[in-house]
Motif scaffolding. Structure first.
Motif, PDB file in Angstrom:
ATOM      1  N   ALA A  14     -21.455 -20.997  -0.732  1.00 51.85           N
ATOM      2  CA  ALA A  14     -20.046 -21.350  -0.527  1.00 51.85           C
ATOM      3  C   ALA A  14     -19.918 -22.771   0.008  1.00 51.85           C
ATOM      4  O   ALA A  14     -19.038 -23.535  -0.418  1.00 51.85           O
ATOM      5  CB  ALA A  14     -19.390 -20.360   0.439  1.00 51.85           C
ATOM      6  N   ALA A  15     -20.792 -23.140   0.936  1.00 52.83           N
ATOM      7  CA  ALA A  15     -20.742 -24.484   1.509  1.00 52.83           C
ATOM      8  C   ALA A  15     -20.987 -25.541   0.440  1.00 52.83           C
ATOM      9  O   ALA A  15     -20.316 -26.584   0.408  1.00 52.83           O
ATOM     10  CB  ALA A  15     -21.765 -24.619   2.634  1.00 52.83           C
ATOM     11  N   THR A  49      -9.422 -28.451  -6.826  1.00 52.54           N
ATOM     12  CA  THR A  49      -8.153 -27.889  -7.274  1.00 52.54           C
ATOM     13  C   THR A  49      -7.218 -27.785  -6.076  1.00 52.54           C
ATOM     14  O   THR A  49      -7.627 -28.003  -4.928  1.00 52.54           O
ATOM     15  CB  THR A  49      -8.351 -26.515  -7.942  1.00 52.54           C
ATOM     16  OG1 THR A  49      -7.121 -26.106  -8.547  1.00 52.54           O
ATOM     17  CG2 THR A  49      -8.801 -25.462  -6.927  1.00 52.54           C
ATOM     18  N   HIS A  50      -5.969 -27.419  -6.317  1.00 58.66           N
ATOM     19  CA  HIS A  50      -4.944 -27.494  -5.263  1.00 58.66           C
ATOM     20  C   HIS A  50      -4.802 -26.217  -4.436  1.00 58.66           C
ATOM     21  O   HIS A  50      -4.118 -26.224  -3.411  1.00 58.66           O
ATOM     22  CB  HIS A  50      -3.588 -27.821  -5.901  1.00 58.66           C
ATOM     23  CG  HIS A  50      -3.088 -26.725  -6.802  1.00 58.66           C
ATOM     24  ND1 HIS A  50      -3.499 -26.595  -8.115  1.00 58.66           N
ATOM     25  CD2 HIS A  50      -2.243 -25.699  -6.585  1.00 58.66           C
ATOM     26  CE1 HIS A  50      -2.915 -25.542  -8.658  1.00 58.66           C
ATOM     27  NE2 HIS A  50      -2.151 -24.978  -7.746  1.00 58.66           N
ATOM     28  N   ALA A  51      -5.408 -25.114  -4.861  1.00 58.98           N
ATOM     29  CA  ALA A  51      -5.248 -23.854  -4.127  1.00 58.98           C
ATOM     30  C   ALA A  51      -6.562 -23.090  -4.112  1.00 58.98           C
ATOM     31  O   ALA A  51      -7.227 -22.950  -5.151  1.00 58.98           O
ATOM     32  CB  ALA A  51      -4.143 -23.004  -4.755  1.00 58.98           C
ATOM     33  N   TRP A  52      -6.920 -22.575  -2.940  1.00 62.32           N
ATOM     34  CA  TRP A  52      -8.195 -21.889  -2.749  1.00 62.32           C
ATOM     35  C   TRP A  52      -7.979 -20.557  -2.048  1.00 62.32           C
ATOM     36  O   TRP A  52      -7.118 -20.432  -1.175  1.00 62.32           O
ATOM     37  CB  TRP A  52      -9.143 -22.754  -1.914  1.00 62.32           C
ATOM     38  CG  TRP A  52      -9.516 -24.038  -2.580  1.00 62.32           C
ATOM     39  CD1 TRP A  52      -8.759 -25.176  -2.666  1.00 62.32           C
ATOM     40  CD2 TRP A  52     -10.724 -24.306  -3.311  1.00 62.32           C
ATOM     41  NE1 TRP A  52      -9.422 -26.137  -3.387  1.00 62.32           N
ATOM     42  CE2 TRP A  52     -10.636 -25.637  -3.793  1.00 62.32           C
ATOM     43  CE3 TRP A  52     -11.873 -23.575  -3.572  1.00 62.32           C
ATOM     44  CZ2 TRP A  52     -11.649 -26.234  -4.525  1.00 62.32           C
ATOM     45  CZ3 TRP A  52     -12.887 -24.162  -4.304  1.00 62.32           C
ATOM     46  CH2 TRP A  52     -12.769 -25.482  -4.780  1.00 62.32           C
ATOM     47  N   LEU A  53      -8.793 -19.582  -2.419  1.00 60.53           N
ATOM     48  CA  LEU A  53      -8.784 -18.279  -1.757  1.00 60.53           C
ATOM     49  C   LEU A  53     -10.193 -18.003  -1.247  1.00 60.53           C
ATOM     50  O   LEU A  53     -11.130 -17.833  -2.037  1.00 60.53           O
ATOM     51  CB  LEU A  53      -8.350 -17.178  -2.734  1.00 60.53           C
ATOM     52  CG  LEU A  53      -8.325 -15.748  -2.184  1.00 60.53           C
ATOM     53  CD1 LEU A  53      -7.332 -15.631  -1.021  1.00 60.53           C
ATOM     54  CD2 LEU A  53      -7.965 -14.748  -3.290  1.00 60.53           C
ATOM     55  N   VAL A 161      -2.948 -29.340  -0.463  1.00 60.27           N
ATOM     56  CA  VAL A 161      -3.946 -28.311  -0.762  1.00 60.27           C
ATOM     57  C   VAL A 161      -3.640 -27.065   0.071  1.00 60.27           C
ATOM     58  O   VAL A 161      -3.416 -27.163   1.283  1.00 60.27           O
ATOM     59  CB  VAL A 161      -5.374 -28.803  -0.439  1.00 60.27           C
ATOM     60  CG1 VAL A 161      -6.393 -27.716  -0.754  1.00 60.27           C
ATOM     61  CG2 VAL A 161      -5.700 -30.069  -1.217  1.00 60.27           C
ATOM     62  N   TRP A 162      -3.641 -25.915  -0.576  1.00 62.65           N
ATOM     63  CA  TRP A 162      -3.463 -24.637   0.110  1.00 62.65           C
ATOM     64  C   TRP A 162      -4.808 -23.929   0.200  1.00 62.65           C
ATOM     65  O   TRP A 162      -5.543 -23.851  -0.793  1.00 62.65           O
ATOM     66  CB  TRP A 162      -2.469 -23.752  -0.645  1.00 62.65           C
ATOM     67  CG  TRP A 162      -1.046 -24.202  -0.533  1.00 62.65           C
ATOM     68  CD1 TRP A 162      -0.391 -25.057  -1.366  1.00 62.65           C
ATOM     69  CD2 TRP A 162      -0.103 -23.806   0.465  1.00 62.65           C
ATOM     70  NE1 TRP A 162       0.901 -25.233  -0.946  1.00 62.65           N
ATOM     71  CE2 TRP A 162       1.110 -24.474   0.174  1.00 62.65           C
ATOM     72  CE3 TRP A 162      -0.168 -22.962   1.576  1.00 62.65           C
ATOM     73  CZ2 TRP A 162       2.249 -24.307   0.964  1.00 62.65           C
ATOM     74  CZ3 TRP A 162       0.976 -22.802   2.364  1.00 62.65           C
ATOM     75  CH2 TRP A 162       2.161 -23.470   2.056  1.00 62.65           C
ATOM     76  N   ILE A 163      -5.112 -23.372   1.386  1.00 63.76           N
ATOM     77  CA  ILE A 163      -6.330 -22.585   1.585  1.00 63.76           C
ATOM     78  C   ILE A 163      -5.927 -21.261   2.229  1.00 63.76           C
ATOM     79  O   ILE A 163      -5.450 -21.238   3.373  1.00 63.76           O
ATOM     80  CB  ILE A 163      -7.345 -23.305   2.493  1.00 63.76           C
ATOM     81  CG1 ILE A 163      -7.621 -24.725   1.986  1.00 63.76           C
ATOM     82  CG2 ILE A 163      -8.645 -22.510   2.559  1.00 63.76           C
ATOM     83  CD1 ILE A 163      -8.498 -25.543   2.931  1.00 63.76           C
ATOM     84  N   LEU A 164      -6.070 -20.175   1.486  1.00 64.32           N
ATOM     85  CA  LEU A 164      -5.765 -18.839   2.003  1.00 64.32           C
ATOM     86  C   LEU A 164      -7.075 -18.112   2.266  1.00 64.32           C
ATOM     87  O   LEU A 164      -8.074 -18.342   1.590  1.00 64.32           O
ATOM     88  CB  LEU A 164      -4.934 -18.040   0.995  1.00 64.32           C
ATOM     89  CG  LEU A 164      -3.728 -18.725   0.347  1.00 64.32           C
ATOM     90  CD1 LEU A 164      -3.007 -17.755  -0.571  1.00 64.32           C
ATOM     91  CD2 LEU A 164      -2.792 -19.277   1.394  1.00 64.32           C
ATOM     92  N   SER A 165      -7.056 -17.209   3.238  1.00 61.32           N
ATOM     93  CA  SER A 165      -8.249 -16.397   3.480  1.00 61.32           C
ATOM     94  C   SER A 165      -7.859 -14.932   3.622  1.00 61.32           C
ATOM     95  O   SER A 165      -6.826 -14.608   4.219  1.00 61.32           O
ATOM     96  CB  SER A 165      -8.991 -16.870   4.740  1.00 61.32           C
ATOM     97  OG  SER A 165      -8.281 -16.535   5.913  1.00 61.32           O
ATOM     98  N   THR A 166      -8.680 -14.066   3.026  1.00 59.26           N
ATOM     99  CA  THR A 166      -8.469 -12.617   3.095  1.00 59.26           C
ATOM    100  C   THR A 166      -9.837 -11.938   3.066  1.00 59.26           C
ATOM    101  O   THR A 166     -10.827 -12.545   2.645  1.00 59.26           O
ATOM    102  CB  THR A 166      -7.657 -12.093   1.888  1.00 59.26           C
ATOM    103  OG1 THR A 166      -8.398 -12.329   0.683  1.00 59.26           O
ATOM    104  CG2 THR A 166      -6.305 -12.754   1.779  1.00 59.26           C
ATOM    105  N   PRO A 167      -9.914 -10.669   3.499  1.00 59.54           N
ATOM    106  CA  PRO A 167     -11.196  -9.957   3.424  1.00 59.54           C
ATOM    107  C   PRO A 167     -11.711  -9.798   1.993  1.00 59.54           C
ATOM    108  O   PRO A 167     -12.906  -9.899   1.744  1.00 59.54           O
ATOM    109  CB  PRO A 167     -10.887  -8.601   4.058  1.00 59.54           C
ATOM    110  CG  PRO A 167      -9.742  -8.871   4.977  1.00 59.54           C
ATOM    111  CD  PRO A 167      -8.909  -9.905   4.262  1.00 59.54           C
ATOM    112  N   LEU A 182     -11.514 -19.044  -6.274  1.00 60.57           N
ATOM    113  CA  LEU A 182     -12.129 -18.100  -5.342  1.00 60.57           C
ATOM    114  C   LEU A 182     -13.437 -18.635  -4.772  1.00 60.57           C
ATOM    115  O   LEU A 182     -14.276 -19.159  -5.508  1.00 60.57           O
ATOM    116  CB  LEU A 182     -12.386 -16.770  -6.057  1.00 60.57           C
ATOM    117  CG  LEU A 182     -13.073 -15.666  -5.263  1.00 60.57           C
ATOM    118  CD1 LEU A 182     -12.205 -15.206  -4.104  1.00 60.57           C
ATOM    119  CD2 LEU A 182     -13.411 -14.489  -6.186  1.00 60.57           C
ATOM    120  N   VAL A 183     -13.585 -18.480  -3.457  1.00 63.11           N
ATOM    121  CA  VAL A 183     -14.850 -18.756  -2.773  1.00 63.11           C
ATOM    122  C   VAL A 183     -15.202 -17.508  -1.983  1.00 63.11           C
ATOM    123  O   VAL A 183     -14.436 -17.087  -1.111  1.00 63.11           O
ATOM    124  CB  VAL A 183     -14.744 -19.971  -1.825  1.00 63.11           C
ATOM    125  CG1 VAL A 183     -16.047 -20.140  -1.049  1.00 63.11           C
ATOM    126  CG2 VAL A 183     -14.424 -21.232  -2.594  1.00 63.11           C
TER     127      VAL A 183
END
Length: 411
Positions: A14-15, A49-53, A161-167, A182-183
């Protein structure tokens, strides 16, 4: 030299992906500013890209990954994400004006908070290269709240840039995840977490650090808490409780254990309401010109009533988080049991409970282990759906009983 990526314990893949994206973002800005790119640089900028999960189980470091990526995007030096320049440090310390961070200590993220984030996202970055919007625990957004965010993610302003995090990726609506890259993070090995704890000076030796890492199921934040001076006995009690939970041998004992777990979580919630919550209300009263023990004005009463409702929501989150921590401990144990039963060459999470894991693996079947893991997942879903927590816990712990007791199947 300590880069921003070194805080992502056990997340090499991921890094590397985020580092490539940050480098691509730098090339993209150079092109926007009129600089000519080489063919390799043209290709590299497509990594951005402009959006990450960012997804991963509790303790995998989702918030750390989001913050490290935000710092790398703002970084002014080489390598990208150097961790030393003022831009990197200000992001990591939470004082960068172009990085907005939304997290909640309540059960849900409010629609008003998200609307404010969307409005802030419309502004061009000030002293940074990008305006970065981070939303932790995006799974805590209701559908209406998520829809408020959708348009902003679909068509963000330039250099936002949007960065969202979820389980997990299933925790957000398909319309959101289809617009994000997705990461995926993994649970880091306990040994690596222990090494980090020693490096930070939170433990003097590897053995104590490993004990905390194992008790925290490799959750670095929880492990840090367990290494606080007054938490040694609590650390040991967590392992003892897990051992008792997975060895229940009667319905009565199972119900008793469920009640104990619920009572412990409720005590944590009640402690907040009787302590910190009251202090916050008194501070609010004082800030608005009221006096402790005095008569509140109608306007002040309204503010206090709203604060009390907010505190109740925070207390509900504390209770759920405490219960979820225990359920994840159980899930980690049965994951280890399944690992042994299937002969997978994967390190055990609960290495200090290896004997108990092996015993459970021998006394049950893979089908039974999977049923128990499903019972834990179901209990988590039921509690999140506002089913009475004690009822959900009782059903879960009963599923841990030996397969046959008195001729009856309890699974």
């Amino acid at each position: 030299m300590m880069t921003v990526w070194e805080g992502l314990i056990g997340q090499r893949s991921a890094a590397e992906e985020l580092a490539r994206a940050a480098q691509g973002a730098r090339y993209r800005l150079k092109a926007a500013w009129g600089e000519e790119l080489t063919g390799a640089q043209e290709d590299a900028q497509r990594a951005m890209t402009h959006a990450w999960l960012v997804t991963g189980p509790p303790g995998s470091g989702r918030s750390n990954a989001a913050l490290a990526f935000a710092a790398a995007l703002q970084c002014e030096s080489d390598p990208v994400g150097c961790g030393q320049c003022e831009q990197c440090r200000s992001v990591l310390e939470g004082r960068h004006r172009d990085v907005q961070h939304l997290a909640t200590d309540k059960v849900i993220i409010s629609i008003d908070d998200v609307r404010q984030m969307v409005m802030q996202a419309q502004s061009a970055p000030g002293n940074g290269r990008w305006r970065v919007m981070i939303i932790e625990d995006a799974d805590r957004m209701l559908t209406a709240t998520t829809n408020t965010l959708l348009k902003a993610i679909e068509e963000p302003p330039e250099r936002t840039v949007w960065i969202l995090s979820t389980p997990s990726v299933q925790d957000v609506l398909p319309t959101i995840r289809s617009r994000c890259r997705l990461v995926s993070l993994v649970v880091p090995p306990a040994e690596l977490v222990a090494q980090q704890l020693v490096k930070e000076g939170r433990a003097q030796d590897q053995e104590v650090a490993l004990e905390a890492a194992l008790a925290a199921q490799s959750h670095i934040g929880r492990a840090r808490m367990l290494l606080e001076p007054d938490k040694a006995e609590y650390r040991k009690s967590l392992r003892a409780r897990l051992s008792q939970l997975v060895q229940v041998d009667s319905v009565g004992q199972a119900l008793q254990m469920a009640a104990q777990i619920h009572q412990h979580a409720k005590e944590q919630s009640d402690e907040f309401l009787s302590g910190q919550a009251i202090e916050e209300i008194n501070a609010l009263r004082k800030a608005l010109g009221g006096e402790e023990g005095g008569k509140d004005t109608p306007a002040l009463k309204s503010q206090i009533k709203e604060k009390e409702a907010d505190n109740k929501r925070r207390a509900a989150r504390i209770l759920r988080d405490e219960l979820d921590s225990t359920m994840l401990d159980c899930l980690g144990f049965y994951r280890d049991v399944l690992t042994v039963q299937t002969g997978s060459q994967v390190p055990l999470v609960n290495q200090d409970l290896t004997a108990l894991v092996n015993q459970s693996a021998q006394e049950s079947t893979t089908e039974l282990t999977l049923l128990r893991m499903d019972a834990i997942a179901q209990a988590r879903r039921r509690i999140n759906a506002n089913v009475a927590p004690l009822s959900a816990l009782e059903a879960m712990v009963v599923s841990f009983l030996p397969p046959f007791k008195g001729g009856e199947v309890f699974i």
